[in-house]
Design a protein around this motif. Structure first.
Motif, PDB file in Angstrom:
ATOM      1  N   GLY A 211     128.637 -13.552 -56.173  1.00 45.18           N
ATOM      2  CA  GLY A 211     127.871 -12.696 -55.265  1.00 45.18           C
ATOM      3  C   GLY A 211     128.554 -11.391 -54.917  1.00 45.18           C
ATOM      4  O   GLY A 211     128.075 -10.648 -54.059  1.00 45.18           O
ATOM      5  N   GLY A 212     129.658 -11.087 -55.601  1.00 45.48           N
ATOM      6  CA  GLY A 212     130.333  -9.813 -55.349  1.00 45.48           C
ATOM      7  C   GLY A 212     129.717  -8.687 -56.163  1.00 45.48           C
ATOM      8  O   GLY A 212     129.049  -8.931 -57.174  1.00 45.48           O
ATOM      9  N   GLU A 213     129.937  -7.445 -55.695  1.00 39.88           N
ATOM     10  CA  GLU A 213     129.472  -6.273 -56.431  1.00 39.88           C
ATOM     11  C   GLU A 213     130.677  -5.617 -57.098  1.00 39.88           C
ATOM     12  O   GLU A 213     131.662  -5.297 -56.425  1.00 39.88           O
ATOM     13  CB  GLU A 213     128.804  -5.284 -55.469  1.00 39.88           C
ATOM     14  CG  GLU A 213     128.293  -4.040 -56.165  1.00 39.88           C
ATOM     15  CD  GLU A 213     127.873  -2.931 -55.194  1.00 39.88           C
ATOM     16  OE1 GLU A 213     127.700  -1.794 -55.653  1.00 39.88           O
ATOM     17  OE2 GLU A 213     127.738  -3.232 -53.982  1.00 39.88           O
TER      18      GLU A 213
ATOM     19  N   SER B 199     130.312 -11.382 -60.207  1.00 43.50           N
ATOM     20  CA  SER B 199     128.867 -11.411 -59.960  1.00 43.50           C
ATOM     21  C   SER B 199     128.392 -12.825 -59.638  1.00 43.50           C
ATOM     22  O   SER B 199     127.539 -13.018 -58.752  1.00 43.50           O
ATOM     23  CB  SER B 199     128.103 -10.907 -61.187  1.00 43.50           C
ATOM     24  OG  SER B 199     128.501  -9.594 -61.481  1.00 43.50           O
TER      25      SER B 199
ATOM     26  N   SER C 247     133.414 -13.174 -51.920  1.00 41.36           N
ATOM     27  CA  SER C 247     132.273 -13.602 -51.107  1.00 41.36           C
ATOM     28  C   SER C 247     131.079 -12.697 -51.381  1.00 41.36           C
ATOM     29  O   SER C 247     131.249 -11.541 -51.801  1.00 41.36           O
ATOM     30  CB  SER C 247     132.617 -13.521 -49.616  1.00 41.36           C
ATOM     31  OG  SER C 247     133.795 -14.238 -49.362  1.00 41.36           O
ATOM     32  N   ARG C 248     129.903 -13.244 -51.109  1.00 39.30           N
ATOM     33  CA  ARG C 248     128.670 -12.468 -51.237  1.00 39.30           C
ATOM     34  C   ARG C 248     128.821 -11.159 -50.444  1.00 39.30           C
ATOM     35  O   ARG C 248     129.270 -11.175 -49.295  1.00 39.30           O
ATOM     36  CB  ARG C 248     127.513 -13.308 -50.673  1.00 39.30           C
ATOM     37  CG  ARG C 248     126.134 -12.783 -50.953  1.00 39.30           C
ATOM     38  CD  ARG C 248     125.098 -13.910 -50.960  1.00 39.30           C
ATOM     39  NE  ARG C 248     125.328 -14.858 -52.055  1.00 39.30           N
ATOM     40  CZ  ARG C 248     125.026 -14.623 -53.337  1.00 39.30           C
ATOM     41  NH1 ARG C 248     124.450 -13.487 -53.694  1.00 39.30           N
ATOM     42  NH2 ARG C 248     125.282 -15.513 -54.263  1.00 39.30           N
ATOM     43  N   GLY C 249     128.524 -10.033 -51.101  1.00 44.07           N
ATOM     44  CA  GLY C 249     128.634  -8.743 -50.415  1.00 44.07           C
ATOM     45  C   GLY C 249     129.982  -8.059 -50.579  1.00 44.07           C
ATOM     46  O   GLY C 249     130.119  -6.886 -50.223  1.00 44.07           O
ATOM     47  N   ASP C 250     130.972  -8.767 -51.113  1.00 43.36           N
ATOM     48  CA  ASP C 250     132.260  -8.110 -51.383  1.00 43.36           C
ATOM     49  C   ASP C 250     132.059  -6.959 -52.362  1.00 43.36           C
ATOM     50  O   ASP C 250     131.288  -7.070 -53.319  1.00 43.36           O
ATOM     51  CB  ASP C 250     133.254  -9.111 -52.009  1.00 43.36           C
ATOM     52  CG  ASP C 250     134.279  -9.638 -51.014  1.00 43.36           C
ATOM     53  OD1 ASP C 250     134.537  -8.961 -49.995  1.00 43.36           O
ATOM     54  OD2 ASP C 250     134.806 -10.747 -51.247  1.00 43.36           O
TER      55      ASP C 250
END
Ligand code: PRP
Length: 176
Positions: A144-146, A141, A115-118
Protein backbone atom coordinates in the motif's frame (compact mmCIF):
# COMPACT_ATOMS: atom_id res chain seq x y z
CA UNK A 1 25.51 22.61 -5.52
CA UNK A 2 28.48 20.24 -5.25
CA UNK A 3 30.08 20.91 -8.63
CA UNK A 4 33.03 18.50 -8.73
CA UNK A 5 31.11 15.59 -7.24
CA UNK A 6 30.61 13.65 -10.48
CA UNK A 7 34.31 13.77 -11.38
CA UNK A 8 35.32 12.85 -7.83
CA UNK A 9 32.95 9.86 -7.74
CA UNK A 10 33.91 8.74 -11.23
CA UNK A 11 37.58 8.77 -10.20
CA UNK A 12 36.82 6.46 -7.25
CA UNK A 13 34.40 3.92 -8.75
CA UNK A 14 36.59 0.92 -9.50
CA UNK A 15 35.98 -1.23 -12.59
CA UNK A 16 36.53 -4.93 -11.92
CA UNK A 17 36.42 -7.06 -15.08
CA UNK A 18 34.83 -10.53 -15.08
CA UNK A 19 33.17 -10.23 -11.65
CA UNK A 20 31.06 -12.02 -10.51
CA UNK A 21 31.05 -13.83 -13.87
CA UNK A 22 33.10 -13.67 -17.09
CA UNK A 23 31.98 -10.77 -19.28
CA UNK A 24 30.56 -8.65 -16.42
CA UNK A 25 32.40 -5.37 -15.74
CA UNK A 26 31.65 -4.83 -12.04
CA UNK A 27 31.31 -1.27 -10.70
CA UNK A 28 32.91 -1.39 -7.24
CA UNK A 29 31.74 1.51 -5.04
CA UNK A 30 33.72 0.56 -1.91
CA UNK A 31 36.45 3.19 -2.60
CA UNK A 32 33.70 5.86 -2.57
CA UNK A 33 32.41 4.65 0.81
CA UNK A 34 35.95 4.50 2.21
CA UNK A 35 36.42 8.27 1.82
CA UNK A 36 34.44 9.93 4.65
CA UNK A 37 34.11 13.29 2.90
CA UNK A 38 33.13 11.81 -0.47
CA UNK A 39 30.70 9.37 1.19
CA UNK A 40 28.91 12.28 2.86
CA UNK A 41 28.71 14.26 -0.37
CA UNK A 42 27.30 11.23 -2.22
CA UNK A 43 24.62 10.64 0.44
CA UNK A 44 23.67 14.31 0.34
CA UNK A 45 23.46 14.38 -3.46
CA UNK A 46 21.41 11.16 -3.62
CA UNK A 47 18.96 12.57 -1.03
CA UNK A 48 18.78 16.08 -2.52
CA UNK A 49 16.21 15.52 -5.33
CA UNK A 50 13.81 14.04 -2.76
CA UNK A 51 14.02 16.75 -0.10
CA UNK A 52 10.64 18.44 0.29
CA UNK A 53 8.89 15.53 -1.46
CA UNK A 54 7.37 14.28 1.81
CA UNK A 55 9.17 10.95 1.73
CA UNK A 56 8.14 8.89 4.77
CA UNK A 57 10.30 5.80 4.20
CA UNK A 58 13.47 4.70 2.46
CA UNK A 59 13.53 1.09 1.23
CA UNK A 60 16.96 -0.15 0.16
CA UNK A 61 18.04 -3.36 -1.52
CA UNK A 62 20.46 -5.99 -0.20
CA UNK A 63 23.35 -5.68 0.07
CA UNK A 64 25.11 -2.56 -1.19
CA UNK A 65 21.84 -0.63 -1.24
CA UNK A 66 21.79 -0.77 2.57
CA UNK A 67 25.09 1.13 2.74
CA UNK A 68 23.55 4.11 0.94
CA UNK A 69 19.90 3.75 1.94
CA UNK A 70 20.43 3.97 5.70
CA UNK A 71 22.36 7.28 5.67
CA UNK A 72 19.94 8.67 3.03
CA UNK A 73 17.02 7.81 5.36
CA UNK A 74 18.75 9.73 8.16
CA UNK A 75 19.41 12.67 5.81
CA UNK A 76 15.71 12.76 4.83
CA UNK A 77 14.53 12.17 8.43
CA UNK A 78 12.59 9.05 7.41
CA UNK A 79 12.46 5.49 8.61
CA UNK A 80 14.42 2.77 6.83
CA UNK A 81 13.39 -0.71 5.68
CA UNK A 82 15.62 -3.40 4.15
CA UNK A 83 14.46 -5.41 1.12
CA UNK A 84 16.28 -8.72 1.52
CA UNK A 85 17.02 -11.92 -0.37
CA UNK A 86 14.60 -14.78 0.49
CA UNK A 87 14.94 -16.34 3.92
CA UNK A 88 16.91 -13.50 5.51
CA UNK A 89 14.11 -11.52 7.19
CA UNK A 90 12.92 -12.89 10.55
CA UNK A 91 9.30 -11.68 10.58
CA UNK A 92 6.25 -12.21 8.31
CA UNK A 93 7.19 -11.00 4.83
CA UNK A 94 5.90 -10.42 1.32
CA UNK A 95 7.87 -11.78 -1.64
CA UNK A 96 8.51 -10.88 -5.30
CA UNK A 97 10.60 -12.81 -7.84
CA UNK A 98 12.73 -11.13 -10.50
CA UNK A 99 15.42 -11.89 -13.06
CA UNK A 100 18.84 -10.27 -12.73
CA UNK A 101 21.61 -9.27 -15.15
CA UNK A 102 23.27 -12.51 -14.01
CA UNK A 103 20.70 -15.00 -12.63
CA UNK A 104 17.27 -15.27 -10.97
CA UNK A 105 16.36 -14.20 -7.49
CA UNK A 106 13.65 -13.00 -5.13
CA UNK A 107 13.24 -10.17 -2.66
CA UNK A 108 11.22 -9.86 0.52
CA UNK A 109 9.97 -7.04 2.72
CA UNK A 110 8.53 -7.35 6.21
CA UNK A 111 4.78 -6.93 5.92
CA UNK A 112 4.91 -3.99 8.38
CA UNK A 113 7.95 -2.37 6.71
CA UNK A 114 5.71 -0.09 4.64
CA UNK A 115 2.22 1.14 5.59
CA UNK A 116 -0.67 2.20 3.41
CA UNK A 117 -0.05 5.83 2.40
CA UNK A 118 3.72 5.73 2.96
CA UNK A 119 5.66 7.79 0.40
CA UNK A 120 8.65 5.64 -0.40
CA UNK A 121 12.08 6.31 -1.89
CA UNK A 122 13.84 3.18 -3.18
CA UNK A 123 17.66 3.27 -2.96
CA UNK A 124 20.35 1.06 -4.46
CA UNK A 125 23.96 1.42 -5.52
CA UNK A 126 23.42 0.47 -9.15
CA UNK A 127 20.65 0.30 -11.76
CA UNK A 128 21.26 -2.28 -14.49
CA UNK A 129 18.27 -4.11 -16.01
CA UNK A 130 15.96 -2.63 -13.37
CA UNK A 131 14.66 -6.05 -12.34
CA UNK A 132 15.73 -5.63 -8.73
CA UNK A 133 14.32 -2.14 -8.35
CA UNK A 134 11.08 -3.08 -10.14
CA UNK A 135 10.58 -6.02 -7.76
CA UNK A 136 11.22 -3.70 -4.82
CA UNK A 137 8.63 -1.28 -6.18
CA UNK A 138 6.12 -4.14 -6.48
CA UNK A 139 6.78 -5.07 -2.83
CA UNK A 140 6.14 -1.46 -1.76
CA UNK A 141 2.91 -1.31 -3.81
CA UNK A 142 1.75 -4.66 -2.40
CA UNK A 143 1.92 -3.13 1.08
CA UNK A 144 0.00 0.00 0.00
CA UNK A 145 2.98 2.34 -0.25
CA UNK A 146 3.50 4.87 -3.03
CA UNK A 147 6.84 4.74 -4.85
CA UNK A 148 7.79 8.41 -5.18
CA UNK A 149 11.13 7.69 -6.82
CA UNK A 150 14.38 5.78 -7.06
CA UNK A 151 17.85 7.03 -6.16
CA UNK A 152 20.92 5.22 -7.51
CA UNK A 153 24.60 6.01 -7.29
CA UNK A 154 25.17 4.52 -10.76
CA UNK A 155 22.88 3.86 -13.71
CA UNK A 156 23.97 1.71 -16.66
CA UNK A 157 22.08 3.52 -19.39
CA UNK A 158 22.97 1.00 -22.12
CA UNK A 159 20.50 -1.29 -20.30
CA UNK A 160 16.73 -0.63 -20.17
CA UNK A 161 16.44 -0.11 -16.39
CA UNK A 162 15.66 3.59 -16.43
CA UNK A 163 12.77 3.25 -18.94
CA UNK A 164 11.48 0.16 -17.18
CA UNK A 165 11.10 2.04 -13.88
CA UNK A 166 9.73 5.21 -15.50
CA UNK A 167 12.54 7.64 -16.35
CA UNK A 168 10.88 10.56 -14.55
CA UNK A 169 11.08 8.67 -11.25
CA UNK A 170 14.76 7.74 -11.54
CA UNK A 171 17.68 9.77 -10.19
CA UNK A 172 21.26 8.58 -10.65
CA UNK A 173 24.45 10.42 -9.77
CA UNK A 174 26.53 8.75 -12.46
CA UNK A 175 25.44 7.28 -15.79
CA UNK A 176 27.47 5.01 -18.04
C1 PRP B 1 23.36 -5.60 -7.90
C2 PRP B 1 23.07 -4.15 -7.56
C3 PRP B 1 21.57 -4.06 -7.68
C4 PRP B 1 21.27 -5.03 -8.80
C5 PRP B 1 21.01 -4.29 -10.08
O1 PRP B 1 23.12 -6.37 -6.76
O2 PRP B 1 23.53 -3.82 -6.25
O3 PRP B 1 20.90 -4.44 -6.49
O4 PRP B 1 22.41 -5.88 -8.94
O5 PRP B 1 20.72 -5.15 -11.14
P1 PRP B 1 19.37 -5.08 -12.00
O6 PRP B 1 19.05 -3.62 -12.21
O7 PRP B 1 19.73 -5.78 -13.26
O8 PRP B 1 18.31 -5.77 -11.24
P2 PRP B 1 23.59 -7.90 -6.61
O9 PRP B 1 22.60 -8.79 -7.22
O10 PRP B 1 25.00 -7.99 -7.09
O11 PRP B 1 23.46 -8.15 -5.03
P3 PRP B 1 24.40 -7.74 -3.78
O12 PRP B 1 24.35 -6.23 -3.66
O13 PRP B 1 23.74 -8.40 -2.61
O14 PRP B 1 25.80 -8.25 -4.05
Amino acid sequence: HDSNLLEDVKARVRDVPDFPKPGILFKDVTPVLADPHLFGRVVNAMAAPFRGRHITKVVAVEARGFLLGAPIALALHTGFAPARKPGKLPYKSVMERYSLEYGDDGLQLHEDAVSRGDRVLIVDDLLATGGTAAATARLVSKLGGEVVGFSFLISLDFLPGRERLGAEKVCALLSY
